[in-house]
Motif scaffolding. Structure first.
Motif, PDB file in Angstrom:
ATOM      1  N   HIS A  22       0.827  -1.205   0.000  1.00 45.43           N
ATOM      2  CA  HIS A  22       0.000   0.000   0.000  1.00 45.43           C
ATOM      3  C   HIS A  22       0.862   1.255   0.000  1.00 45.43           C
ATOM      4  CE1 HIS A  22      -3.539   2.374   2.008  1.00 45.43           C
ATOM      5  NE2 HIS A  22      -3.169   2.881   0.863  1.00 45.43           N
ATOM      6  N   PHE A  23       1.885   1.277   0.849  1.00 45.32           N
ATOM      7  CA  PHE A  23       2.703   2.479   0.966  1.00 45.32           C
ATOM      8  C   PHE A  23       3.508   2.738  -0.316  1.00 45.32           C
ATOM      9  CE2 PHE A  23       6.374   5.016   2.296  1.00 45.32           C
ATOM     10  CZ  PHE A  23       5.711   6.073   2.920  1.00 45.32           C
ATOM     11  N   ILE A  24       4.047   1.676  -0.904  1.00 45.11           N
ATOM     12  CA  ILE A  24       4.846   1.854  -2.123  1.00 45.11           C
ATOM     13  C   ILE A  24       3.961   2.301  -3.284  1.00 45.11           C
ATOM     14  CG2 ILE A  24       6.227   0.686  -3.879  1.00 45.11           C
ATOM     15  CD1 ILE A  24       7.383  -1.066  -1.686  1.00 45.11           C
ATOM     16  N   SER A  25       2.834   1.614  -3.489  1.00 47.00           N
ATOM     17  CA  SER A  25       1.978   1.929  -4.640  1.00 47.00           C
ATOM     18  C   SER A  25       1.307   3.292  -4.493  1.00 47.00           C
ATOM     19  CB  SER A  25       0.921   0.832  -4.819  1.00 47.00           C
ATOM     20  OG  SER A  25       0.089   0.740  -3.665  1.00 47.00           O
ATOM     21  N   SER A  26       0.683   3.537  -3.344  1.00 45.76           N
ATOM     22  CA  SER A  26       0.030   4.832  -3.139  1.00 45.76           C
ATOM     23  C   SER A  26       1.066   5.946  -2.998  1.00 45.76           C
ATOM     24  CB  SER A  26      -0.872   4.787  -1.902  1.00 45.76           C
ATOM     25  OG  SER A  26      -1.960   3.906  -2.099  1.00 45.76           O
ATOM     26  N   GLY A  27       2.233   5.603  -2.460  1.00 49.62           N
ATOM     27  CA  GLY A  27       3.306   6.585  -2.364  1.00 49.62           C
ATOM     28  C   GLY A  27       3.756   7.055  -3.740  1.00 49.62           C
ATOM     29  N   ALA A  28       3.822   6.122  -4.677  1.00 53.10           N
ATOM     30  CA  ALA A  28       4.177   6.487  -6.055  1.00 53.10           C
ATOM     31  C   ALA A  28       3.116   7.395  -6.658  1.00 53.10           C
ATOM     32  CB  ALA A  28       4.339   5.228  -6.904  1.00 53.10           C
ATOM     33  N   LEU A  29       1.854   7.061  -6.424  1.00 52.61           N
ATOM     34  CA  LEU A  29       0.745   7.889  -6.900  1.00 52.61           C
ATOM     35  C   LEU A  29       0.840   9.300  -6.337  1.00 52.61           C
ATOM     36  CD1 LEU A  29      -2.061   8.339  -8.212  1.00 52.61           C
ATOM     37  CD2 LEU A  29      -3.071   7.344  -6.150  1.00 52.61           C
ATOM     38  N   VAL A  30       1.081   9.395  -5.041  1.00 49.16           N
ATOM     39  CA  VAL A  30       1.176  10.684  -4.351  1.00 49.16           C
ATOM     40  C   VAL A  30       2.360  11.509  -4.866  1.00 49.16           C
ATOM     41  CG1 VAL A  30       1.767  11.730  -2.123  1.00 49.16           C
ATOM     42  CG2 VAL A  30      -0.044  10.012  -2.253  1.00 49.16           C
ATOM     43  N   LEU A  31       3.529  10.877  -4.949  1.00 47.60           N
ATOM     44  CA  LEU A  31       4.730  11.596  -5.360  1.00 47.60           C
ATOM     45  C   LEU A  31       4.644  12.089  -6.802  1.00 47.60           C
ATOM     46  CD1 LEU A  31       7.648   9.542  -3.750  1.00 47.60           C
ATOM     47  CD2 LEU A  31       6.953  11.877  -3.206  1.00 47.60           C
ATOM     48  N   VAL A  32       4.271  11.215  -7.704  1.00 49.50           N
ATOM     49  CA  VAL A  32       4.209  11.589  -9.119  1.00 49.50           C
ATOM     50  C   VAL A  32       3.174  12.691  -9.334  1.00 49.50           C
ATOM     51  CG1 VAL A  32       3.632  10.790 -11.442  1.00 49.50           C
ATOM     52  CG2 VAL A  32       5.021   9.347  -9.933  1.00 49.50           C
ATOM     53  N   SER A  33       1.989  12.509  -8.762  1.00 55.11           N
ATOM     54  CA  SER A  33       0.914  13.489  -8.947  1.00 55.11           C
ATOM     55  C   SER A  33       1.291  14.855  -8.390  1.00 55.11           C
ATOM     56  CB  SER A  33      -0.370  12.996  -8.268  1.00 55.11           C
ATOM     57  OG  SER A  33      -0.809  11.773  -8.817  1.00 55.11           O
ATOM     58  N   SER A  34       1.801  14.876  -7.159  1.00 52.42           N
ATOM     59  CA  SER A  34       2.094  16.148  -6.499  1.00 52.42           C
ATOM     60  C   SER A  34       3.313  16.854  -7.092  1.00 52.42           C
ATOM     61  CB  SER A  34       2.293  15.942  -4.996  1.00 52.42           C
ATOM     62  OG  SER A  34       3.347  15.031  -4.735  1.00 52.42           O
ATOM     63  N   LEU A  35       4.315  16.093  -7.503  1.00 58.47           N
ATOM     64  CA  LEU A  35       5.508  16.714  -8.089  1.00 58.47           C
ATOM     65  C   LEU A  35       5.204  17.352  -9.442  1.00 58.47           C
ATOM     66  CD1 LEU A  35       8.276  14.105  -7.157  1.00 58.47           C
ATOM     67  CD2 LEU A  35       7.955  16.408  -6.206  1.00 58.47           C
ATOM     68  N   ILE A  36       4.392  16.684 -10.249  1.00 57.36           N
ATOM     69  CA  ILE A  36       4.002  17.268 -11.538  1.00 57.36           C
ATOM     70  C   ILE A  36       3.128  18.497 -11.311  1.00 57.36           C
ATOM     71  CG2 ILE A  36       2.617  16.902 -13.626  1.00 57.36           C
ATOM     72  CD1 ILE A  36       3.582  14.016 -13.655  1.00 57.36           C
ATOM     73  N   ILE A  39      -4.814  -6.274 -12.515  1.00 56.30           N
ATOM     74  CA  ILE A  39      -4.586  -5.018 -13.238  1.00 56.30           C
ATOM     75  C   ILE A  39      -5.878  -4.211 -13.370  1.00 56.30           C
ATOM     76  CG2 ILE A  39      -3.901  -3.996 -15.452  1.00 56.30           C
ATOM     77  CD1 ILE A  39      -1.828  -6.225 -15.726  1.00 56.30           C
ATOM     78  N   PRO A  40      -7.015  -4.851 -13.767  1.00 57.75           N
ATOM     79  CA  PRO A  40      -8.270  -4.085 -13.812  1.00 57.75           C
ATOM     80  C   PRO A  40      -8.661  -3.512 -12.450  1.00 57.75           C
ATOM     81  CG  PRO A  40      -8.504  -6.110 -15.058  1.00 57.75           C
ATOM     82  CD  PRO A  40      -7.191  -6.204 -14.338  1.00 57.75           C
ATOM     83  N   PHE A  41      -8.457  -4.276 -11.370  1.00 57.16           N
ATOM     84  CA  PHE A  41      -8.793  -3.778 -10.034  1.00 57.16           C
ATOM     85  C   PHE A  41      -7.995  -2.523  -9.705  1.00 57.16           C
ATOM     86  CE2 PHE A  41      -7.444  -3.427  -5.617  1.00 57.16           C
ATOM     87  CZ  PHE A  41      -8.677  -3.274  -4.979  1.00 57.16           C
ATOM     88  N   ASN A  42      -6.682  -2.583  -9.899  1.00 59.00           N
ATOM     89  CA  ASN A  42      -5.835  -1.436  -9.588  1.00 59.00           C
ATOM     90  C   ASN A  42      -6.144  -0.251 -10.492  1.00 59.00           C
ATOM     91  OD1 ASN A  42      -4.249  -2.515  -7.414  1.00 59.00           O
ATOM     92  ND2 ASN A  42      -3.200  -3.796  -8.899  1.00 59.00           N
ATOM     93  N   ALA A  43      -6.504  -0.530 -11.754  1.00 63.46           N
ATOM     94  CA  ALA A  43      -6.866   0.544 -12.673  1.00 63.46           C
ATOM     95  C   ALA A  43      -8.162   1.216 -12.234  1.00 63.46           C
ATOM     96  CB  ALA A  43      -7.003   0.000 -14.090  1.00 63.46           C
ATOM     97  N   ILE A  44      -9.153   0.404 -11.836  1.00 69.81           N
ATOM     98  CA  ILE A  44     -10.432   0.947 -11.371  1.00 69.81           C
ATOM     99  C   ILE A  44     -10.235   1.782 -10.113  1.00 69.81           C
ATOM    100  CG2 ILE A  44     -12.675   0.349 -10.369  1.00 69.81           C
ATOM    101  CD1 ILE A  44     -12.657  -2.124 -12.240  1.00 69.81           C
ATOM    102  N   LYS A  45      -9.450   1.253  -9.182  1.00 65.74           N
ATOM    103  CA  LYS A  45      -9.185   1.984  -7.929  1.00 65.74           C
ATOM    104  C   LYS A  45      -8.480   3.301  -8.207  1.00 65.74           C
ATOM    105  CE  LYS A  45      -6.798   1.597  -3.474  1.00 65.74           C
ATOM    106  NZ  LYS A  45      -6.010   0.721  -2.563  1.00 65.74           N
ATOM    107  N   ALA A  46      -7.463   3.266  -9.046  1.00 64.73           N
ATOM    108  CA  ALA A  46      -6.701   4.479  -9.359  1.00 64.73           C
ATOM    109  C   ALA A  46      -7.565   5.506 -10.073  1.00 64.73           C
ATOM    110  CB  ALA A  46      -5.480   4.127 -10.201  1.00 64.73           C
ATOM    111  N   VAL A  47      -8.380   5.047 -11.022  1.00 63.15           N
ATOM    112  CA  VAL A  47      -9.239   5.958 -11.781  1.00 63.15           C
ATOM    113  C   VAL A  47     -10.259   6.634 -10.872  1.00 63.15           C
ATOM    114  CG1 VAL A  47     -11.067   6.077 -13.520  1.00 63.15           C
ATOM    115  CG2 VAL A  47      -8.952   4.849 -14.027  1.00 63.15           C
TER     116      VAL A  47
END
Length: 227
Positions: A129-143, A196-204
């Motif tokens: 959870h921390f690695i995957s959501s951390g990547a989401l947080v870092l990439v989104s906020s830095l851009i 992959i579909p689960f993670n895509a749905i959650k991320a979207v």
């Protein structure tokens, strides 16, 4: 007067943190939560930083509440994969306060989740959870930090979602067999039809919700002089 305001803000932060305790019965995890809040407060050297602490505490509490209230499996074949909306307040924290605060809020959420609603996954669930959501947080906020407008928000959230989905592929292959006991070959077989579909749905869902509420929320907070 400034010292009185700072003291009031700190007490407000702890009050919002306390409200999240209703959703966490484990006393050890409550201790972790308080230590994280106090750690952030020990780094505050100005009223602006104290205000950020209050906002982080509020968003952490909201993340914990959503983690419990909005939680359900998407695919019956993989009930251990549960959608939750906890990443939305974490994303908002990173966009408003910066990547560091976003990761701090995420750390609190992941730690409590790992020992409560996702106790079966334990430390492995925490790591994923921390690695995957951390990547989401870092990439989104830095851009978004480099391009703080609507286009930058969309690009940041889209890029963060893609990185998160891609990163979860090797994480699931490596870690999921450890805490589920499923053969690695079976997990690999679940990648395309389920994981992959689960993670895509959650991320979207989480990025779309964040994108919709971000600007109206920040406008409201600015009008109230909270940011």
């Amino acid at each position: 007067m400034r010292e009185e305001n700072d003291s009031l803000l700190i007490h407000s932060a702890l009050w919002y943190s306390h409200k999240a305790f209703f959703f966490c019965e484990d006393s050890f995890m409550k201790t972790i939560y308080i230590k994280e809040i106090l750690l952030m407060s020990s780094k505050t050297n100005s009223s602006q930083n104290v205000q950020k602490l209050v906002q982080a505490a509020m968003l952490a509490a909201l993340s914990l509440i959503l983690m419990v209230v909005v939680r359900f499996p998407i695919f019956a074949a993989a009930p251990f994969l549960e959608y939750d909306m906890a990443d939305v307040p974490v994303l908002i924290a990173s966009l408003i306060l910066g990547p560091g605060y976003g990761l701090a809020v995420l750390l609190v959420t992941c730690a409590i989740q790992a020992f409560t609603v996702s106790a079966s996954a334990g430390i492995w669930g925490f790591i994923m959870h921390f690695i995957s959501s951390g990547a989401l947080v870092l990439v989104s906020s830095l851009i978004f930090k480099k391009k703080p407008d609507a286009k930058g928000l969309v690009l940041g959230l889209l890029a963060g979602a893609i990185v998160m989905v891609l990163l979860m592929i090797p994480l699931n292959i490596l870690i999921t067999p450890i805490y589920t006991g499923a053969p690695r070959a079976a997990v690999i077989g679940m990648l395309v039809p389920i994981i992959i579909p689960f993670n895509a749905i959650k991320a979207v869902i989480n990025t779309v919700v964040t994108g919709i509420v971000y600007f109206p929320l920040t406008k409201a907070l600015k009008s109230l002089k909270l940011i």
